[in-house]
Design an enzyme around this catalytic site. Structure first.
Site, PDB file in Angstrom:
ATOM      1  N   GLY A 148     -46.178 -29.561 113.727  1.00  0.00           N
ATOM      2  CA  GLY A 148     -45.604 -28.982 114.945  1.00  0.00           C
ATOM      3  C   GLY A 148     -44.165 -28.637 114.605  1.00  0.00           C
TER       4      GLY A 148
ATOM      5  CE1 TYR B 218     -51.247 -27.865 114.282  1.00  0.00           C
ATOM      6  CE2 TYR B 218     -52.147 -26.117 112.906  1.00  0.00           C
ATOM      7  CZ  TYR B 218     -51.241 -27.138 113.096  1.00  0.00           C
ATOM      8  OH  TYR B 218     -50.330 -27.435 112.111  1.00  0.00           O
TER       9      TYR B 218
ATOM     10  CB  ALA C 256     -38.004 -11.849 101.634  1.00  0.00           C
TER      11      ALA C 256
ATOM     12  CB  ALA D 182     -43.452 -25.256 108.071  1.00  0.00           C
ATOM     13  CB  ALA D 183     -40.899 -20.017 106.347  1.00  0.00           C
TER      14      ALA D 183
ATOM     15  CG  ASP E  79     -40.795 -25.165 111.767  1.00  0.00           C
ATOM     16  OD1 ASP E  79     -40.199 -24.473 112.611  1.00  0.00           O
ATOM     17  OD2 ASP E  79     -42.037 -25.308 111.754  1.00  0.00           O
TER      18      ASP E  79
HETATM   19  P1  ADP Z   1     -39.922 -18.100 110.642  1.00  0.00           P
HETATM   20  O1  ADP Z   1     -40.826 -18.856 109.712  1.00  0.00           O
HETATM   21  O2  ADP Z   1     -39.310 -18.988 111.688  1.00  0.00           O
HETATM   22  O3  ADP Z   1     -40.512 -16.844 111.198  1.00  0.00           O
HETATM   23  P2  ADP Z   1     -38.464 -16.545 108.680  1.00  0.00           P
HETATM   24  O4  ADP Z   1     -39.710 -15.799 108.380  1.00  0.00           O
HETATM   25  O5  ADP Z   1     -37.284 -15.738 109.036  1.00  0.00           O
HETATM   26  O6  ADP Z   1     -38.652 -17.665 109.792  1.00  0.00           O
HETATM   27  O7  ADP Z   1     -38.150 -17.417 107.411  1.00  0.00           O
HETATM   28  C1  ADP Z   1     -37.286 -18.521 107.406  1.00  0.00           C
HETATM   29  C2  ADP Z   1     -36.720 -18.703 106.020  1.00  0.00           C
HETATM   30  O8  ADP Z   1     -37.784 -18.938 105.088  1.00  0.00           O
HETATM   31  C3  ADP Z   1     -35.966 -17.488 105.502  1.00  0.00           C
HETATM   32  O9  ADP Z   1     -34.601 -17.516 105.869  1.00  0.00           O
HETATM   33  C4  ADP Z   1     -36.148 -17.644 104.010  1.00  0.00           C
HETATM   34  O10 ADP Z   1     -35.211 -18.582 103.507  1.00  0.00           O
HETATM   35  C5  ADP Z   1     -37.531 -18.240 103.887  1.00  0.00           C
HETATM   36  N1  ADP Z   1     -38.560 -17.181 103.736  1.00  0.00           N
HETATM   37  C6  ADP Z   1     -39.483 -16.804 104.657  1.00  0.00           C
HETATM   38  N2  ADP Z   1     -40.282 -15.827 104.163  1.00  0.00           N
HETATM   39  C7  ADP Z   1     -39.855 -15.578 102.908  1.00  0.00           C
HETATM   40  C8  ADP Z   1     -40.258 -14.691 101.855  1.00  0.00           C
HETATM   41  N3  ADP Z   1     -41.291 -13.833 102.005  1.00  0.00           N
HETATM   42  N4  ADP Z   1     -39.574 -14.745 100.697  1.00  0.00           N
HETATM   43  C9  ADP Z   1     -38.532 -15.578 100.538  1.00  0.00           C
HETATM   44  N5  ADP Z   1     -38.101 -16.448 101.471  1.00  0.00           N
HETATM   45  C10 ADP Z   1     -38.751 -16.445 102.648  1.00  0.00           C
END
Ligand code: ADP
Length: 304
Positions: A29, A88, A228, A256-257, A259
């Protein structure tokens, strides 16, 4: 000794293993994911507590056992006899994940129903972390109670950190979501939005527009993630800057990117890092998380 309180919903996660008839069971979560990575990033002089509501049943007990095993504080988790946790289920088809949720009657929807308990959980903490999902699952009355509790916490010198995590499906309508998200930002010292969501639901032309909007609503600081792309932030002098993130070797699963970025960012800031260095730390942790499958990647926090 410092204490962090993360407030929100943790759910049971069922995922297909590839072997017919067997499933993996886990817990995740958004606010729990951040608590998990904060716990792993910070030293023993920090306590990380999770604030939610669960049931008294066996499955809820499993979640408590999981949190305790991860050294996440559970003293402020309410246990409600007539409820249980949300669930989920992840379906994997040709490498693509899709999600089925059972959370409409989850115990976590009551996490702010006892204002005295909320005040006790926040008492003496240094930082409170919450998200737009935390707010989305509550009744209007409990939204106000939580905002009030956090506002009082901020008034006593506590730091409030908010990730808008826009999920329109959890709200009655997008207009209501936008209004509450801005009320939440107004009591938060730091907002950590993701640009793609903000552009979709607030029509922001660029990350700079996202920053200006949240600052205008009352947030003190804003750091905008963008997949990215560059992370954009406003410095203490109000000047807007961008920070490139380190290249990522392989993207396996972006769950969780955001988070984990937030956890890496906050752990670095709490250790005294500049905003730019905290962004690098957040992006490094996020890169390790998205390089593996699942929200909680045990070895994602690595010595730098
Ligand atoms: P969320 O998961 O909340 O939608 P983001 O997609 O903006 O957030 O991603 C959060 C962080 O994860 C980014 O600031 C980056 O550091 C990393 N990240 C996410 N997607 C990628 C990617 N395709 N390549 C490199 N880093 C990524």
């Amino acid at each position: 000794m410092g204490r962090i309180v993360s407030i929100g919903e943790c759910m049971g996660e069922l995922s297909e293993t590839g072997t017919p008839g067997t499933l993996n069971m886990g817990f995740a979560g958004d606010t729990l994911n951040t608590a998990y990575y904060l716990r792993r990033s910070l030293g023993p002089d920090w306590q990380v507590d999770y604030v939610t509501a669960i049931g008294t049943d066996g499955l809820s007990q499993r979640m408590l056992d999981f949190l305790k095993a991860e050294d996440i504080g559970t003293h402020h988790i309410a246990q409600l006899a007539d409820k249980t946790i949300g669930l989920y289920y992840i379906t994997l088809k040709d490498g693509e994940r899709s999600f089925t949720y059972w959370r409409s009657d989850s115990a976590a929807k009551k996490l702010a129903s006892d204002p005295a308990a909320l005040a006790r959980a926040l008492d003496g903490a240094d930082l409170a972390y919450w998200s737009g999902i935390t707010l989305a699952i509550l009744s209007n009355q409990d939204r106000l109670a939580l905002i009030e509790a956090l506002s009082q916490f901020a008034g006593r010198g506590g730091t409030v950190v908010f990730d808008p995590n826009l999920r329109p499906r959890l709200w009655d309508n997008p207009e209501s979501m936008r209004g509450w998200i801005h009320r939440a930002a107004a009591v938060s010292d730091l907002c950590l939005p993701s640009f793609e969501d903000e552009a979709t639901w607030f029509d922001d032309a660029d990350p700079e527009a996202t920053i200006k909007r949240y600052l205008a609503e009352g947030a003190r600081r804003v750091v905008v993630k963008n997949g990215a792309g560059y992370v954009t932030f406003a410095g203490s002098n109000g000047e807007i800057s961008t920070s490139a993130i380190p290249p990522v070797e392989q993207v396996v699963d972006t769950t969780a990117a955001g988070d984990s970025f937030n956890a890496g960012y906050l752990a670095a800031e709490l250790a005294g890092a500049s905003v730019a260095d905290a962004i690098t730390a957040g992006a490094r942790l996020a890169a390790n998380v998205i390089g593996a499958r699942g929200a909680l990647v045990p070895d994602a926090v690595r010595p730098s």
